[in-house]
Write a protein that holds these residues in place. Structure first.
Motif, mmCIF file in Angstrom:
data_model
loop_
_atom_site.group_PDB
_atom_site.id
_atom_site.type_symbol
_atom_site.label_atom_id
_atom_site.label_comp_id
_atom_site.label_asym_id
_atom_site.label_seq_id
_atom_site.Cartn_x
_atom_site.Cartn_y
_atom_site.Cartn_z
ATOM 1 N N VAL A 190 0.936 -1.293 -0.007
ATOM 2 C CA VAL A 190 0.077 0.310 -0.109
ATOM 3 C C VAL A 190 0.740 1.380 0.008
ATOM 4 C CG1 VAL A 190 -0.393 0.044 2.657
ATOM 5 C CG2 VAL A 190 -2.098 1.240 1.297
ATOM 6 N N LEU A 191 0.288 2.276 -0.619
ATOM 7 C CA LEU A 191 1.227 3.646 -0.417
ATOM 8 C C LEU A 191 -0.139 4.645 0.018
ATOM 9 C CD1 LEU A 191 2.897 4.296 -3.701
ATOM 10 C CD2 LEU A 191 3.817 3.988 -1.581
ATOM 11 N N TYR A 192 0.441 5.325 1.011
ATOM 12 C CA TYR A 192 -0.511 6.257 1.732
ATOM 13 C C TYR A 192 -0.139 7.666 1.422
ATOM 14 C CZ TYR A 192 -1.117 8.744 6.484
ATOM 15 O OH TYR A 192 -1.359 9.534 7.431
ATOM 16 N N PHE A 193 -0.772 8.414 0.717
ATOM 17 C CA PHE A 193 -0.441 9.882 0.481
ATOM 18 C C PHE A 193 -1.125 10.686 1.357
ATOM 19 C CE2 PHE A 193 1.284 9.613 -3.712
ATOM 20 C CZ PHE A 193 0.978 7.969 -4.103
ATOM 21 N N GLY A 194 -0.559 11.372 2.264
ATOM 22 C CA GLY A 194 -0.792 12.545 2.978
ATOM 23 C C GLY A 194 -0.799 13.791 2.093
ATOM 24 N N ASN A 202 3.731 7.276 2.757
ATOM 25 C CA ASN A 202 4.161 6.376 3.774
ATOM 26 C C ASN A 202 3.851 4.926 2.948
ATOM 27 O OD1 ASN A 202 4.955 7.846 5.975
ATOM 28 N ND2 ASN A 202 2.802 8.239 6.292
ATOM 29 N N VAL A 203 4.605 3.835 3.365
ATOM 30 C CA VAL A 203 4.469 2.516 2.590
ATOM 31 C C VAL A 203 3.623 1.462 3.562
ATOM 32 C CG1 VAL A 203 6.758 3.018 1.737
ATOM 33 C CG2 VAL A 203 6.564 1.900 3.864
ATOM 34 N N ARG A 204 2.603 1.932 4.164
ATOM 35 C CA ARG A 204 1.902 0.919 4.860
ATOM 36 C C ARG A 204 0.449 2.121 5.116
ATOM 37 N NH1 ARG A 204 1.531 5.098 9.108
ATOM 38 N NH2 ARG A 204 3.440 6.146 9.231
ATOM 39 N N HIS A 205 -0.533 1.321 5.811
ATOM 40 C CA HIS A 205 -1.913 2.096 6.117
ATOM 41 C C HIS A 205 -1.625 2.856 7.169
ATOM 42 C CE1 HIS A 205 -3.483 -2.121 4.552
ATOM 43 N NE2 HIS A 205 -4.134 -1.068 3.871
ATOM 44 N N GLY A 206 -2.516 4.179 7.229
ATOM 45 C CA GLY A 206 -2.359 4.893 8.305
ATOM 46 C C GLY A 206 -3.172 4.403 9.555
ATOM 47 N N ASP A 207 -2.555 4.831 10.701
ATOM 48 C CA ASP A 207 -3.022 4.585 11.839
ATOM 49 C C ASP A 207 -3.307 5.940 12.644
ATOM 50 O OD1 ASP A 207 -3.682 3.285 14.389
ATOM 51 O OD2 ASP A 207 -1.763 2.542 14.542
ATOM 52 N N PRO A 208 -4.487 6.294 12.713
ATOM 53 C CA PRO A 208 -5.902 5.656 12.905
ATOM 54 C C PRO A 208 -6.746 5.409 11.608
ATOM 55 C CG PRO A 208 -6.445 7.605 13.655
ATOM 56 C CD PRO A 208 -4.857 7.773 13.165
ATOM 57 N N GLU A 209 -6.214 5.836 10.411
ATOM 58 C CA GLU A 209 -7.068 5.780 9.129
ATOM 59 C C GLU A 209 -7.562 4.488 8.734
ATOM 60 O OE1 GLU A 209 -4.100 7.478 9.393
ATOM 61 O OE2 GLU A 209 -3.946 9.191 8.153
ATOM 62 N N PHE A 210 -6.749 3.284 9.005
ATOM 63 C CA PHE A 210 -7.326 2.186 8.581
ATOM 64 C C PHE A 210 -8.366 1.645 9.480
ATOM 65 C CE2 PHE A 210 -6.769 -2.452 8.406
ATOM 66 C CZ PHE A 210 -6.945 -2.711 6.979
ATOM 67 N N GLU A 211 -8.430 2.113 10.546
ATOM 68 C CA GLU A 211 -9.597 1.684 11.550
ATOM 69 C C GLU A 211 -10.738 2.094 11.183
ATOM 70 O OE1 GLU A 211 -6.385 2.558 12.401
ATOM 71 O OE2 GLU A 211 -5.983 1.875 14.363
ATOM 72 N N VAL A 212 -10.992 3.177 10.508
ATOM 73 C CA VAL A 212 -12.353 3.611 9.774
ATOM 74 C C VAL A 212 -12.496 3.028 8.473
ATOM 75 C CG1 VAL A 212 -12.871 5.558 11.486
ATOM 76 C CG2 VAL A 212 -11.390 5.874 9.461
#
Ligand code: GLY
Length: 456
Positions: free
Chosen positions: A287-291, A306-316
């Protein structure tokens, strides 16, 4: 039926484990190093998710051995640290399927200056920036530029290494914090000083399978500052509204529209991924995470990748995504993302994070996260939560007498869903008030803290 191993220990990683456990193809999810909170949730109690403790060898051979011995079909790596240390390379060399980039490709997150260079080469809009190795040169720069800045550690800092500054004094202090005091260790040896942008923050996620791209047609909003903007007293006490890895999140973001999703894909994702696949020649899988920032004039720019899911983004985000997650993960590994259909439910989700607040220390007081915080506070009220809410545990431990206790600064995520954003928010706040972190050194007072303005 398939077996999955989720490598990680935080709230996002707990959520990943639950997401795989929901798959119709999966009958077992191993969670390592994991956290004991998972055993307090229904899927942990039913044995669908099992916490596994493995020897913490730097070469990850214990992880690879475990996968081989237990017939693990897929490993998903939740956080940037093991990716940057080469976990994927080790597993792939043993023929084990993974979701997550190889060590070399994880540089996109661990070397911000490199990624800024890639963004420039791709013609992707990003704020003005300069890279510094020498604190004196960095100080000279912030004294001469006429705008507010963000000072960023160039290495990994668990999402906390970007210091947002309101004026020259704060920028000078940020240079000292990162480069002289080395709050994030060697990550502060090189800093990126970037123009501070105003507008709306967007967290946007894209899956890559080595040759194709699946941008999610949905995005969310993270809340990084530690305190609510009107909590002047705390902001004053803490010397500013310090950035955290996130104190809450909601999805869908108020700005979600086909038009904006298409713009993000066209202006940001496609040119950047073209550089990754075609210029660097990387077969990036993960995954790529674009802020992103959308400024008041409607201009988009990238402030981090970033090279992973966001935390807390993934939780929603993951609660809203009804696509089978094992099918998605296998498609990332097998290069078949074109066959994955994005299925989004119609609900809204709000994640409020319960943090360690002020607590009694052996001598004096712990101010609380994101500064020094106490540990070992019993977590109560979990059984009183409404049905249908999700709890994802992060900084927790288990005590033989007290049961589940606090261990980190961000302790747990409470995620509520509703048919409207207002309903989801109301449920999240009505329920978080049922929880407490019992401060045994202060007559059982509640030392839990949370932000009151998530999704407001
Ligand atoms: N939510 C910010 C991060 O995951 O880095």
């Amino acid at each position: 039926m398939a077996k999955v191993l989720v490598y990680g220990s935080g709230g996002r990683d707990h959520c990943l484990a639950e997401k795989y456990a929901d798959s119709q193809h999966v009958d077992k999810v191993y969670f390592t190093p994991g956290n004991p909170g998972v055993l307090y949730t229904p899927k942990g109690k039913r044995g669908l998710i099992e916490r596994v403790r493995l020897p913490d060898g730097a070469d990850f051979s214990a992880v690879a051995d475990f996968c081989a011995e237990n017939g693990v079909d897929l490993v998903d790596i939740g956080s940037e640290n093991p990716l940057s240390r080469g976990l994927v390379d080790v597993l792939n060399s043993r023929g084990i399927a993974t979701v997550g980039p190889r060590q070399e490709f994880a540089r996109i997150e661990s070397d911000r200056a490199f990624t800024d260079f890639l963004l420039q080469a791709a013609g992707v809009p990003k704020p003005e920036y300069q890279v510094f190795y020498d604190p004196e040169e960095a100080r000279r720069y912030v004294r001469t530029i006429g705008y507010q800045v963000v000072v960023k550690a160039n290495g990994l800092a668990a999402g906390k290494g970007a210091l947002v500054c309101r004026d020259e004094q704060e920028a000078l202090a940020a240079v000292d914090t990162l480069m002289v005091e080395k709050r994030f260790g060697e990550a502060g040896s090189r800093v990126v000083i970037e123009e501070r942008k105003y507008g709306s923050e967007i967290s946007f996620f894209v899956y890559l399978d080595g040759r194709q791209t699946l941008p999610l047609r949905m995005f969310c909003q993270d809340y990084k500052p530690a305190f609510d903007p009107d909590d002047r007293e705390s902001i004053e006490k803490f010397g500013g509204n310090l950035n955290t890895g996130g104190t809450g999140c909601y999805c869908p973001h108020r700005l979600v529209s086909d038009h904006l999703v298409n713009r993000i894909i066209r202006e940001i994702v496609n040119p950047f991924v073209d550089v990754v696949y075609n210029h660097l020649g990387w077969n990036y899988k993960g995954v790529l995470y674009f802020g992103l920032n959308l400024d008041p004039d409607g201009e988009l720019s990238v402030f981090e990748i970033n090279v992973r899911h966001g935390d807390p983004e993934f939780e929603v985000l993951s609660r809203k995504l009804s696509t089978d997650f094992f099918e998605l993960g296998m498609a990332v590994w097998e290069g078949t993302l074109d066959q994955v259909k994005q299925i989004w439910n119609h609900r809204h989700y709000v994640d409020v994070i319960a943090m360690e607040g002020r607590s009694k220390a052996s001598r004096g007081w712990n101010p609380g996260y994101p500064k020094r915080y106490g540990k070992g506070h019993r977590i109560t009220g979990l059984d009183d939560l409404d049905r249908g809410l999700a709890v994802y545990f992060a900084g927790v431990d288990e005590d033989p007498q007290k049961g589940l206790v606090t261990y980190g600064g961000r302790v747990l995520h409470l995620v509520a869903g509703g048919d409207t954003l207002e309903e989801a928010r109301r449920l999240a706040y009505a329920n978080i008030e049922k929880l407490a972190f019992v401060d045994h050194k202060q007559d059982g007072a509640n030392c839990m803290r949370y932000r009151k303005t998530i999704a407001v």
